[in-house]
Design an enzyme around this catalytic site. Sequence first.
Site, PDB file in Angstrom:
ATOM      1  N   GLY A 257       8.907   2.331  24.778  1.00 44.75           N
ATOM      2  CA  GLY A 257       9.298   3.322  23.783  1.00 44.75           C
ATOM      3  C   GLY A 257       8.061   4.037  23.283  1.00 44.75           C
TER       4      GLY A 257
ATOM      5  N   GLY B  37      10.602  -2.859  19.988  1.00 39.66           N
ATOM      6  CA  GLY B  37      11.448  -2.360  18.915  1.00 39.66           C
ATOM      7  C   GLY B  37      11.084  -2.928  17.565  1.00 39.66           C
TER       8      GLY B  37
ATOM      9  N   HIS C 190       2.036  36.407  23.937  1.00 38.89           N
ATOM     10  CA  HIS C 190       1.371  36.129  25.216  1.00 38.89           C
ATOM     11  C   HIS C 190      -0.144  36.247  25.033  1.00 38.89           C
ATOM     12  CE1 HIS C 190       0.551  36.245  29.539  1.00 38.89           C
ATOM     13  NE2 HIS C 190      -0.268  37.270  29.291  1.00 38.89           N
TER      14      HIS C 190
ATOM     15  N   ALA D  80       9.628   8.891  10.858  1.00 37.31           N
ATOM     16  CA  ALA D  80       9.194   9.244   9.510  1.00 37.31           C
ATOM     17  C   ALA D  80       9.875  10.513   9.009  1.00 37.31           C
ATOM     18  CB  ALA D  80       7.673   9.430   9.487  1.00 37.31           C
TER      19      ALA D  80
ATOM     20  N   HIS E 261       0.829  -1.205   0.000  1.00 33.82           N
ATOM     21  CA  HIS E 261       0.000   0.000   0.000  1.00 33.82           C
ATOM     22  C   HIS E 261       0.863   1.254   0.000  1.00 33.82           C
ATOM     23  CE1 HIS E 261      -0.389  -1.498   4.415  1.00 33.82           C
ATOM     24  NE2 HIS E 261       0.820  -1.070   4.196  1.00 33.82           N
TER      25      HIS E 261
END
Length: 482
Positions: free
Chosen positions: A198, A287, A461, A335, A38
């Site tokens: 992770g 992982g 601000h 990515a 894909h």
Amino acid sequence: MSGTSYDVIIIGSGPGGYVTAIRAAQLGLKTAIVEREHLGGICLNWGCIPTKALLRSAEILDHANHAKSYGLKLEGKMTADVKDVVARSRGVSARLNGGVAFLMKKNKIDVIWGEAKLTKPGEIVVSKSSKPVVEPQNPVPKGVKGEGTYTARNIIVATGARPRALPGIEPDGKLIWTYFEAMKPDVMPKSLVVMGSGAIGIEFASFYRSMGAEVTVVEVMSQVMPVEDAEISALARKQLEKRGLKILTEAKVTKVEKGANSITAHVETKDGKVQTITADRLISAVGVHGNIEGLGLEALGVKTDRGCIAIDGYGRTNVPGIHAIGDVAGPPMLAHKAEHEGVVCIEKIAGLPNVHAMDKAKIPGCTYCNPQVASVGLTEAKAKEQGRDIRVGRYSFSANGKAIALGEDQGMIKTIFDKKTGELIGAHMVGTEVTELIQGFVVAMNLETTEEELMHTIFPHPTLSEMMKESVLDAYGKVLNA
């Protein structure tokens, strides 16, 4: 040039692959991309994008169930329909998948469906995919090709990575999940064990906790999210545990027993004691491993390192004409790293002047759990390990007006400077929307901005970004609002 000959062929259409193809086309190179399943790869279809859609649903649910703290009344408790939540996530991916198809067509990039194998430098053979091809919803790009032999002066491998499996605890798709199954549960588990803390593990732990599951995270290292600054990790852990997550560090799952519709994990702690945890499902997030098999790399003498293709700062392997980018080329497996690495690689191939090699020290990392975590550069511990004389600034969300107004006053921004030069060498954040704030420090580091320049920068601000400046001021004893 024949219909099977190109300037560049890219194997894999994930973020690295398709972005590299577009840049190659922009540079006037005849380009083809090979995809076996894909367009958009794991990130778009099963990773970065759909997980954020899931986490957005979780965020809305969290806010709804705490409406009273905002002075709002909501009758009863908001609940989640898992099928609808998953359907929304898959719909987001499908929309972007079609977008990649459009970009291929727009840039006149040929798409070759199938699995590629390098037979010699400059040549690949594409065979029928062993996986079902998921064609985009939009019209299939012009120039789609299939099985056959193709040639190119340069071939770029961008095949990504897949979940790593531990011996004896291999995912089975039913009771032991990878992120594939965790992304589209058919039923919402009432309890979960997440193995690994992770980004992938902790994001799913956060999501399922918001959905109401009892979640236990098991991490072999001494801190949750091991790559992060220890102080930031500790604050994140405190907030995660406040939300009801149970976190076991310096612990490992040694065995998993499967029942009819549950698992029992045997967890060994650093003192050698073993406890058992029974839950509906276990998510394995220990992982990923580069997709280097079946590509013909070994026969061509392409060097690999710890399950990934070895490259230089321009994506070049040790074999001329063969390049690699993204997850298959090693960490950090992100990515945005893949995209930038691909652009660097193709611009070097095209002979553009002043192409800068990838600088991994300036790649930001983001974890989209609740609370969010983001960082760039050296942690305090790493800076000290390198013998740096440093200044460290900290600023709490609890002192920021916008954070208080949002009802998100738990978090911190931490900055690390070289004491001698004033160079910003690290920035670390935990709290709401820090994944959006971190880019300010990334830009500053890339421009080699000093502490003085940051201090003279005017931040609007009220915003969360004001905390970035306050953290810098704190490092130099000039903090104003604390």
